[in-house]
Scaffold this motif. Structure first.
Motif, short mmCIF file in Angstrom:
data_model
loop_
_atom_site.label_atom_id
_atom_site.label_comp_id
_atom_site.label_asym_id
_atom_site.label_seq_id
_atom_site.Cartn_x
_atom_site.Cartn_y
_atom_site.Cartn_z
N ALA A 197 0.86 -1.19 0.00
CA ALA A 197 0.00 0.00 0.00
C ALA A 197 0.90 1.24 0.00
O ALA A 197 1.98 1.24 0.58
CB ALA A 197 -0.92 0.01 1.21
N THR A 198 0.44 2.28 -0.68
CA THR A 198 1.17 3.55 -0.76
C THR A 198 0.34 4.63 -0.10
O THR A 198 -0.88 4.63 -0.21
CB THR A 198 1.45 3.92 -2.22
OG1 THR A 198 2.17 2.85 -2.84
CG2 THR A 198 2.27 5.18 -2.33
N ALA A 199 1.01 5.56 0.59
CA ALA A 199 0.28 6.61 1.30
C ALA A 199 0.90 7.98 1.03
O ALA A 199 2.11 8.10 0.81
CB ALA A 199 0.26 6.32 2.79
N LEU A 200 0.04 8.99 1.05
CA LEU A 200 0.47 10.38 0.95
C LEU A 200 -0.03 11.12 2.18
O LEU A 200 -1.18 10.93 2.61
CB LEU A 200 -0.09 11.07 -0.29
CG LEU A 200 0.31 10.57 -1.67
CD1 LEU A 200 -0.59 9.44 -2.12
CD2 LEU A 200 0.24 11.72 -2.67
N LEU A 201 0.80 11.97 2.73
CA LEU A 201 0.39 12.87 3.81
C LEU A 201 0.29 14.27 3.23
O LEU A 201 1.27 14.78 2.66
CB LEU A 201 1.40 12.82 4.96
CG LEU A 201 1.65 11.44 5.58
CD1 LEU A 201 2.69 11.53 6.68
CD2 LEU A 201 0.37 10.84 6.11
N VAL A 202 -0.90 14.87 3.35
CA VAL A 202 -1.16 16.17 2.73
C VAL A 202 -1.70 17.11 3.78
O VAL A 202 -2.65 16.78 4.51
CB VAL A 202 -2.17 16.02 1.56
CG1 VAL A 202 -2.30 17.34 0.81
CG2 VAL A 202 -1.76 14.90 0.61
N ASP A 203 -1.11 18.31 3.86
CA ASP A 203 -1.55 19.25 4.89
C ASP A 203 -2.79 20.01 4.43
O ASP A 203 -3.31 19.81 3.33
CB ASP A 203 -0.41 20.21 5.28
CG ASP A 203 0.02 21.12 4.14
OD1 ASP A 203 -0.72 21.26 3.14
OD2 ASP A 203 1.12 21.70 4.23
N THR A 207 -0.63 20.78 0.27
CA THR A 207 0.75 20.46 -0.07
C THR A 207 1.11 19.08 0.44
O THR A 207 0.83 18.74 1.60
CB THR A 207 1.71 21.50 0.55
OG1 THR A 207 1.37 22.80 0.05
CG2 THR A 207 3.16 21.19 0.19
N VAL A 208 1.73 18.27 -0.41
CA VAL A 208 2.19 16.94 -0.01
C VAL A 208 3.39 17.10 0.91
O VAL A 208 4.40 17.68 0.52
CB VAL A 208 2.56 16.09 -1.25
CG1 VAL A 208 3.10 14.73 -0.82
CG2 VAL A 208 1.36 15.92 -2.16
N THR A 209 3.29 16.60 2.13
CA THR A 209 4.39 16.72 3.09
C THR A 209 5.28 15.47 3.09
O THR A 209 6.46 15.55 3.42
CB THR A 209 3.86 16.97 4.51
OG1 THR A 209 3.04 15.87 4.90
CG2 THR A 209 3.06 18.26 4.54
N ARG A 210 4.70 14.32 2.75
CA ARG A 210 5.50 13.11 2.72
C ARG A 210 4.79 12.06 1.86
O ARG A 210 3.56 12.02 1.82
CB ARG A 210 5.74 12.57 4.12
CG ARG A 210 6.71 11.39 4.15
CD ARG A 210 7.03 10.91 5.53
NE ARG A 210 7.90 9.75 5.50
CZ ARG A 210 8.23 9.02 6.56
NH1 ARG A 210 7.79 9.35 7.77
NH2 ARG A 210 9.03 7.98 6.44
#
Length: 230
Positions: A197-203, A207-210
């Motif tokens: 599984a792939t994950a994105l952290l977005v504020d 903006t993508v933070t990680r």
């Protein structure tokens, strides 16, 4: 004038070096007597060697054949020539990772689909941890993210196709969506991998933070997830 010997043979019978199987050889006194035989020999030689024009006609095909043979030999030499680095000159595959410039970029304005087939603007759910499940349903990873997500931070699961996954959402924070157009995966510019599984952290600003190419245990991203609440 040639004279026969006592046995009636011509003088040429005694010429040294002639093989006996040639039989009796008579040398005439007048060379003009051999004119017919000489003409016959010349005809035979021309027939065996070809006329002068034949050499010109055969020249081009012979040249083409010679060039083809030389080309084949050169190719074989290149293929069989030993190289010290043979077997080690292949590039080493790069590890799976999204582009380095993805962190810090804005999340595109994508409309995904909920279980009722209704469009949902993805940027309307920020700040969020977005988990792509097209390579693995990974229910344990989703449960961990739900337990660690601070108040105000959404956990969004995204599946490929038009059917949203209704995974572990008992805690009420996960939002199951589908991505029929594959826009989110295209944004990552990396294919799905089975079992991952792939994950994105977005504020909250979009903006993508990680990016987590391989979603692991909560300890690997807990601090980044908590920072989204700030």
């Amino acid at each position: 004038m040639g004279k026969p010997d006592a046995e009636g043979h011509g003088p040429a019978d005694g010429l040294p070096g002639l093989p006996p199987e040639w039989g009796r050889v008579v040398v005439p006194d007048d060379a003009s007597a051999l004119a017919a035989e000489a003409a016959q020999v010349r005809r035979e030689l021309r027939r065996a060697s070809g006329r002068p024009g034949d050499h010109r006609a055969l020249g081009l095909p012979l040249l083409v054949l010679l060039v083809a043979i030389l080309t084949m030999l050169a190719g074989l030499l290149v293929v069989t020539w030993p190289r010290a680095n043979r077997g080690t000159d292949r590039p080493t595959p790069a590890p799976y990772a999204p582009p380095a410039t993805l962190a810090g970029r804005a999340l595109p304005a994508l409309d995904l689909v909920d279980p009722d087939d209704e469009p949902v603007p993805l940027r309307g759910l920020l700040p969020a941890m977005i988990i792509l499940l097209d390579g693995c349903p990974c229910p344990d990873r989703i449960t961990d993210a739900l337990a660690a997500a601070p108040a105000g931070v959404s956990v969004v699961t995204v599946t490929a196709g038009r059917t949203a996954s209704t995974g572990p959402t008992a805690q009420g924070q996960a939002r199951a969506l589908a991505d029929p157009a594959g826009g989110l995966r295209a944004f990552l510019r990396q294919p799905a991998r089975p079992g991952t599984a792939t994950a994105l952290l977005v504020d909250r600003t979009g903006t993508v933070t990680r990016v987590l190419p391989e979603l692991g245990t909560i300890e690997s991203y807990r601090s980044d997830l908590s920072a989204l609440a700030g």
